[in-house]
Design a protein around this motif. Structure first.
Motif, PDB file in Angstrom:
ATOM      1  N   LEU A 182       1.556 -14.491  -7.503  1.00 51.46           N
ATOM      2  CA  LEU A 182       1.001 -13.497  -6.465  1.00 51.46           C
ATOM      3  C   LEU A 182       2.180 -13.322  -5.197  1.00 51.46           C
ATOM      4  CD1 LEU A 182      -1.402 -13.606  -3.557  1.00 51.46           C
ATOM      5  CD2 LEU A 182      -0.878 -15.417  -3.419  1.00 51.46           C
ATOM      6  N   ALA A 183       3.218 -14.377  -5.214  1.00 52.59           N
ATOM      7  CA  ALA A 183       4.534 -13.211  -4.768  1.00 52.59           C
ATOM      8  C   ALA A 183       4.761 -12.056  -5.341  1.00 52.59           C
ATOM      9  CB  ALA A 183       5.387 -14.540  -4.655  1.00 52.59           C
ATOM     10  N   THR A 184       5.235 -12.529  -6.775  1.00 47.31           N
ATOM     11  CA  THR A 184       5.307 -11.223  -7.770  1.00 47.31           C
ATOM     12  C   THR A 184       4.125  -9.620  -7.107  1.00 47.31           C
ATOM     13  OG1 THR A 184       5.761 -12.232  -9.349  1.00 47.31           O
ATOM     14  CG2 THR A 184       5.821 -10.001  -9.696  1.00 47.31           C
ATOM     15  N   ALA A 185       2.737  -9.889  -7.258  1.00 41.80           N
ATOM     16  CA  ALA A 185       2.224  -9.116  -7.310  1.00 41.80           C
ATOM     17  C   ALA A 185       1.693  -8.223  -5.598  1.00 41.80           C
ATOM     18  CB  ALA A 185       1.012  -9.825  -7.583  1.00 41.80           C
ATOM     19  N   SER A 186       2.152  -9.090  -4.783  1.00 42.55           N
ATOM     20  CA  SER A 186       2.403  -8.404  -3.516  1.00 42.55           C
ATOM     21  C   SER A 186       3.696  -7.177  -3.385  1.00 42.55           C
ATOM     22  CB  SER A 186       2.667  -9.664  -2.221  1.00 42.55           C
ATOM     23  OG  SER A 186       4.497  -9.725  -2.983  1.00 42.55           O
ATOM     24  N   LEU A 187       4.327  -7.151  -4.243  1.00 37.33           N
ATOM     25  CA  LEU A 187       5.769  -6.129  -4.137  1.00 37.33           C
ATOM     26  C   LEU A 187       4.857  -4.689  -4.225  1.00 37.33           C
ATOM     27  CD1 LEU A 187       8.164  -8.292  -6.040  1.00 37.33           C
ATOM     28  CD2 LEU A 187       7.715  -8.244  -3.841  1.00 37.33           C
ATOM     29  N   PRO A 188       3.818  -4.615  -5.300  1.00 35.38           N
ATOM     30  CA  PRO A 188       3.182  -3.137  -5.847  1.00 35.38           C
ATOM     31  C   PRO A 188       3.001  -3.149  -3.877  1.00 35.38           C
ATOM     32  CG  PRO A 188       2.941  -4.741  -7.621  1.00 35.38           C
ATOM     33  CD  PRO A 188       3.747  -5.283  -6.774  1.00 35.38           C
ATOM     34  N   VAL A 189       2.151  -3.948  -3.612  1.00 38.59           N
ATOM     35  CA  VAL A 189       1.071  -3.459  -2.161  1.00 38.59           C
ATOM     36  C   VAL A 189       2.061  -3.088  -1.071  1.00 38.59           C
ATOM     37  CG1 VAL A 189      -0.506  -4.414  -0.860  1.00 38.59           C
ATOM     38  CG2 VAL A 189      -0.660  -5.620  -2.854  1.00 38.59           C
ATOM     39  N   ILE A 190       2.979  -3.779  -0.822  1.00 34.40           N
ATOM     40  CA  ILE A 190       4.637  -3.474  -0.276  1.00 34.40           C
ATOM     41  C   ILE A 190       5.285  -1.940  -0.726  1.00 34.40           C
ATOM     42  CG2 ILE A 190       6.876  -3.842   0.863  1.00 34.40           C
ATOM     43  CD1 ILE A 190       5.929  -7.149   0.349  1.00 34.40           C
ATOM     44  N   GLY A 191       5.284  -1.840  -1.739  1.00 34.81           N
ATOM     45  CA  GLY A 191       5.901  -0.386  -2.535  1.00 34.81           C
ATOM     46  C   GLY A 191       4.688   0.319  -1.960  1.00 34.81           C
ATOM     47  N   LEU A 192       3.487   0.171  -1.969  1.00 40.71           N
ATOM     48  CA  LEU A 192       2.945   1.556  -1.555  1.00 40.71           C
ATOM     49  C   LEU A 192       2.960   1.069  -0.264  1.00 40.71           C
ATOM     50  CD1 LEU A 192       0.670   3.177  -3.323  1.00 40.71           C
ATOM     51  CD2 LEU A 192      -1.295   1.452  -2.561  1.00 40.71           C
ATOM     52  N   GLY A 193       2.814   0.373   0.611  1.00 40.19           N
ATOM     53  CA  GLY A 193       2.375   1.066   1.338  1.00 40.19           C
ATOM     54  C   GLY A 193       4.080   1.330   2.076  1.00 40.19           C
ATOM     55  N   LEU A 194       5.289   1.728   1.544  1.00 42.97           N
ATOM     56  CA  LEU A 194       6.410   2.430   1.965  1.00 42.97           C
ATOM     57  C   LEU A 194       6.703   3.385   1.601  1.00 42.97           C
ATOM     58  CD1 LEU A 194       9.463  -0.764   0.789  1.00 42.97           C
ATOM     59  CD2 LEU A 194       8.472   0.641   3.002  1.00 42.97           C
ATOM     60  N   VAL A 195       5.100   4.053   0.621  1.00 46.52           N
ATOM     61  CA  VAL A 195       5.633   5.346  -0.158  1.00 46.52           C
ATOM     62  C   VAL A 195       4.597   5.863   0.855  1.00 46.52           C
ATOM     63  CG1 VAL A 195       4.542   6.024  -1.837  1.00 46.52           C
ATOM     64  CG2 VAL A 195       5.703   4.343  -2.358  1.00 46.52           C
ATOM     65  N   LEU A 196       3.363   5.249   1.120  1.00 42.37           N
ATOM     66  CA  LEU A 196       2.699   6.169   2.121  1.00 42.37           C
ATOM     67  C   LEU A 196       3.429   6.634   3.761  1.00 42.37           C
ATOM     68  CD1 LEU A 196      -1.074   3.813   2.091  1.00 42.37           C
ATOM     69  CD2 LEU A 196      -0.576   7.099   1.381  1.00 42.37           C
ATOM     70  N   HIS A 197       4.274   5.451   3.784  1.00 44.58           N
ATOM     71  CA  HIS A 197       5.202   5.334   4.740  1.00 44.58           C
ATOM     72  C   HIS A 197       6.164   6.488   5.297  1.00 44.58           C
ATOM     73  CE1 HIS A 197       7.581   4.574   8.252  1.00 44.58           C
ATOM     74  NE2 HIS A 197       8.455   4.848   7.791  1.00 44.58           N
ATOM     75  N   ILE A 198       6.610   7.379   3.820  1.00 47.68           N
ATOM     76  CA  ILE A 198       7.826   8.370   3.592  1.00 47.68           C
ATOM     77  C   ILE A 198       6.285   9.093   3.015  1.00 47.68           C
ATOM     78  CG2 ILE A 198       8.926   9.591   1.911  1.00 47.68           C
ATOM     79  CD1 ILE A 198      10.036   6.899   2.506  1.00 47.68           C
ATOM     80  N   ALA A 199       5.330   9.161   2.994  1.00 49.56           N
ATOM     81  CA  ALA A 199       4.814  10.282   2.992  1.00 49.56           C
ATOM     82  C   ALA A 199       4.222  10.909   4.338  1.00 49.56           C
ATOM     83  CB  ALA A 199       3.102  10.195   2.289  1.00 49.56           C
ATOM     84  N   GLY A 200       4.087   9.933   4.721  1.00 53.25           N
ATOM     85  CA  GLY A 200       3.618  10.056   6.927  1.00 53.25           C
ATOM     86  C   GLY A 200       4.975  11.396   7.601  1.00 53.25           C
ATOM     87  N   ILE A 201       6.025  10.383   6.888  1.00 46.26           N
ATOM     88  CA  ILE A 201       7.284  11.323   7.244  1.00 46.26           C
ATOM     89  C   ILE A 201       7.646  12.741   7.426  1.00 46.26           C
ATOM     90  CG2 ILE A 201       9.529  11.227   7.245  1.00 46.26           C
ATOM     91  CD1 ILE A 201       9.972   8.225   7.400  1.00 46.26           C
TER      92      ILE A 201
END
Length: 74
Positions: free
Chosen positions: A42-61
Motif C-alpha cells: 500500500l505504501a508503494t502503491a501510494s507513490l504513483p498517486v502522489i506523482g500523478l498529483g504532482l504532474v497535475l500541479h505542474i499542468a496547473g502551473i
C-alpha cells in the motif's frame, strides 16, 4: 493581480488545482496508512498517486502561465 486571479481563473485551472490537491492528499494518507500498518504494498502503491498529483500541479502551473500571458497581450 494575484488576489484577483482565482476569481477570473479558467475552469480548467481550478479543476487541475483541486484534482492535484486531492490526489496528493489521498496519496499521503495511503502512504501513512501503509507505513503505520506495515503494508509495504500500500505504501508503494501510494507513490504513483502522489506523482500523478504532482504532474497535475505542474499542468496547473502551465495553464495559469498561459492565462497570464494572454492577459498581458490584451
Amino acid at each position: 493581480m494575484l488576489n484577483e486571479f482565482w476569481a477570473t481563473a479558467p475552469t480548467r485551472y481550478k479543476v487541475l488545482v483541486f484534482s492535484a490537491m486531492g490526489l496528493i492528499a489521498v496519496g499521503i494518507i495511503l502512504n501513512l496508512v501503509g507505513n503505520t500498518s506495515g503494508n509495504s504494498g500500500l505504501a508503494t502503491a501510494s507513490l504513483p498517486v502522489i506523482g500523478l498529483g504532482l504532474v497535475l500541479h505542474i499542468a496547473g502551473i502551465v495553464v495559469r502561465g498561459q492565462a497570464i500571458r494572454k492577459g498581458y497581450k490584451r
